[in-house]
Scaffold this active site. Sequence first.
Site, PDB file in Angstrom:
ATOM      1  N   LEU A   1      -2.308   2.161  18.089  1.00  0.00           N
ATOM      2  CA  LEU A   1      -1.794   3.400  18.669  1.00  0.00           C
ATOM      3  C   LEU A   1      -2.670   3.829  19.845  1.00  0.00           C
ATOM      4  O   LEU A   1      -3.888   3.679  19.810  1.00  0.00           O
ATOM      5  CB  LEU A   1      -1.767   4.492  17.599  1.00  0.00           C
ATOM      6  CG  LEU A   1      -0.851   4.196  16.404  1.00  0.00           C
ATOM      7  CD1 LEU A   1      -1.095   5.189  15.278  1.00  0.00           C
ATOM      8  CD2 LEU A   1       0.613   4.205  16.835  1.00  0.00           C
TER       9      LEU A   1
ATOM     10  N   ASP B   1     -10.438   0.850  14.734  1.00  0.00           N
ATOM     11  CA  ASP B   1     -11.165   0.793  13.467  1.00  0.00           C
ATOM     12  C   ASP B   1     -12.551   1.447  13.546  1.00  0.00           C
ATOM     13  O   ASP B   1     -13.497   0.993  12.898  1.00  0.00           O
ATOM     14  CB  ASP B   1     -11.290  -0.663  12.982  1.00  0.00           C
ATOM     15  CG  ASP B   1      -9.931  -1.293  12.693  1.00  0.00           C
ATOM     16  OD1 ASP B   1      -9.020  -0.557  12.274  1.00  0.00           O
ATOM     17  OD2 ASP B   1      -9.783  -2.517  12.884  1.00  0.00           O
TER      18      ASP B   1
ATOM     19  N   GLU C   1      -9.191   6.884  18.806  1.00  0.00           N
ATOM     20  CA  GLU C   1      -8.720   6.012  19.883  1.00  0.00           C
ATOM     21  C   GLU C   1      -9.319   4.617  19.804  1.00  0.00           C
ATOM     22  O   GLU C   1      -8.623   3.622  19.992  1.00  0.00           O
ATOM     23  CB  GLU C   1      -9.034   6.637  21.243  1.00  0.00           C
ATOM     24  CG  GLU C   1      -8.509   5.808  22.399  1.00  0.00           C
ATOM     25  CD  GLU C   1      -8.662   6.489  23.744  1.00  0.00           C
ATOM     26  OE1 GLU C   1      -8.260   5.873  24.745  1.00  0.00           O
ATOM     27  OE2 GLU C   1      -9.185   7.619  23.803  1.00  0.00           O
TER      28      GLU C   1
ATOM     29  N   ASN D   1      -6.007   5.312   7.932  1.00  0.00           N
ATOM     30  CA  ASN D   1      -5.688   3.885   7.920  1.00  0.00           C
ATOM     31  C   ASN D   1      -6.481   3.194   6.832  1.00  0.00           C
ATOM     32  O   ASN D   1      -7.603   3.607   6.520  1.00  0.00           O
ATOM     33  CB  ASN D   1      -6.018   3.250   9.283  1.00  0.00           C
ATOM     34  CG  ASN D   1      -5.606   1.796   9.353  1.00  0.00           C
ATOM     35  OD1 ASN D   1      -4.515   1.423   8.932  1.00  0.00           O
ATOM     36  ND2 ASN D   1      -6.476   0.960   9.880  1.00  0.00           N
TER      37      ASN D   1
ATOM     38  N   HIS E   1      -8.130  -0.464   6.109  1.00  0.00           N
ATOM     39  CA  HIS E   1      -8.509  -1.676   6.841  1.00  0.00           C
ATOM     40  C   HIS E   1      -9.153  -2.660   5.870  1.00  0.00           C
ATOM     41  O   HIS E   1      -9.994  -2.264   5.062  1.00  0.00           O
ATOM     42  CB  HIS E   1      -9.486  -1.333   7.969  1.00  0.00           C
ATOM     43  CG  HIS E   1      -9.881  -2.525   8.767  1.00  0.00           C
ATOM     44  ND1 HIS E   1      -9.035  -3.110   9.686  1.00  0.00           N
ATOM     45  CD2 HIS E   1     -11.016  -3.267   8.760  1.00  0.00           C
ATOM     46  CE1 HIS E   1      -9.644  -4.155  10.222  1.00  0.00           C
ATOM     47  NE2 HIS E   1     -10.845  -4.274   9.675  1.00  0.00           N
TER      48      HIS E   1
ATOM     49  N   GLU F   1      -5.869  -5.828  -3.951  1.00  0.00           N
ATOM     50  CA  GLU F   1      -5.875  -5.095  -5.226  1.00  0.00           C
ATOM     51  C   GLU F   1      -6.750  -3.844  -5.126  1.00  0.00           C
ATOM     52  O   GLU F   1      -6.384  -2.780  -5.629  1.00  0.00           O
ATOM     53  CB  GLU F   1      -6.398  -5.985  -6.351  1.00  0.00           C
ATOM     54  CG  GLU F   1      -5.437  -7.044  -6.806  1.00  0.00           C
ATOM     55  CD  GLU F   1      -6.019  -7.906  -7.919  1.00  0.00           C
ATOM     56  OE1 GLU F   1      -6.954  -7.438  -8.612  1.00  0.00           O
ATOM     57  OE2 GLU F   1      -5.539  -9.036  -8.084  1.00  0.00           O
TER      58      GLU F   1
ATOM     59  N   MET G   1       1.024  -2.649  11.838  1.00  0.00           N
ATOM     60  CA  MET G   1       0.335  -3.620  12.681  1.00  0.00           C
ATOM     61  C   MET G   1       0.483  -3.327  14.178  1.00  0.00           C
ATOM     62  O   MET G   1       0.718  -4.223  14.974  1.00  0.00           O
ATOM     63  CB  MET G   1       0.832  -5.036  12.357  1.00  0.00           C
ATOM     64  CG  MET G   1       0.586  -5.443  10.911  1.00  0.00           C
ATOM     65  SD  MET G   1      -1.135  -5.318  10.395  1.00  0.00           S
ATOM     66  CE  MET G   1      -1.868  -6.614  11.362  1.00  0.00           C
ATOM     67  N   ARG G   2       0.330  -2.082  14.531  1.00  0.00           N
ATOM     68  CA  ARG G   2       0.368  -1.658  15.934  1.00  0.00           C
ATOM     69  C   ARG G   2      -0.872  -0.833  16.235  1.00  0.00           C
ATOM     70  O   ARG G   2      -1.295  -0.016  15.405  1.00  0.00           O
ATOM     71  CB  ARG G   2       1.597  -0.802  16.230  1.00  0.00           C
ATOM     72  CG  ARG G   2       2.902  -1.457  15.926  1.00  0.00           C
ATOM     73  CD  ARG G   2       3.244  -2.490  16.961  1.00  0.00           C
ATOM     74  NE  ARG G   2       4.342  -3.316  16.481  1.00  0.00           N
ATOM     75  CZ  ARG G   2       4.611  -4.513  16.938  1.00  0.00           C
ATOM     76  NH1 ARG G   2       3.874  -5.045  17.876  1.00  0.00           N
ATOM     77  NH2 ARG G   2       5.615  -5.196  16.451  1.00  0.00           N
TER      78      ARG G   2
ATOM     79  N   ASN H   1       0.832  -1.206   0.000  1.00  0.00           N
ATOM     80  CA  ASN H   1       0.000   0.000   0.000  1.00  0.00           C
ATOM     81  C   ASN H   1       0.867   1.256   0.000  1.00  0.00           C
ATOM     82  O   ASN H   1       0.512   2.261  -0.616  1.00  0.00           O
ATOM     83  CB  ASN H   1      -0.969   0.005   1.185  1.00  0.00           C
ATOM     84  CG  ASN H   1      -2.274  -0.681   0.855  1.00  0.00           C
ATOM     85  OD1 ASN H   1      -2.938  -0.311  -0.108  1.00  0.00           O
ATOM     86  ND2 ASN H   1      -2.642  -1.676   1.636  1.00  0.00           N
TER      87      ASN H   1
END
Length: 192
Positions: free
Chosen positions: A88, A140, A137, A102, A104, A167, A85-86, A11
């Site tokens: 926050l 997602d 916070e 982000n 997802h 894709e 992959m953290r 990405n």
Amino acid sequence: MAILISGRGSNMQALTAAMATGEVAAEPALVLADKASAGGLATATATGIPTASVEARGDKAAFEAALQAELEAAKVDLVCLAGFMRILSGRFVAAWPGQILNIHPSLLPLFPGLRTHARALEAGVAVHGCTVHEVVEALDAGPILGQAVVPVHAGDTAETLAARVLEREHTLYPHVLARVVAGDRSPVALFP
């Protein structure tokens, strides 16, 4: 802008390619990984983009302080998580209000977190996809800026579905980023 990665950075490559062609009116100031072995760092370096890594070991506050220092040193205005992959902390996110995006691999609010493709198949959904959202916070849960849909085929596995969704991610993320950079945060949907 900065792009945060944890792996190969596909990405990140889609975003930086869109910046290079002018599709996205932004400059990649930094590719930052949570481990020095992330393959995307070599890719970014090969294209002349500054890179850094901050190992995600030990104390989360110290890790995030180091991330913050790198981002401030690069003087970025926007942060794009691209396979980072953290999770926050609220404190870190609050320092960048509305400035962290982000991608997802699901049609949020369905399937937040991990194992999205397997969970979609287990649920028997007819369509799946990906979402670009602002980071808040709660995991997602930020405002949705764009979604792209893929059909779920009979016989799909988590791996085949993941490949089709990836894709679409490579199309959706640059498209949404271009809109955000231009000041448009209204949600957009991309269909097959």
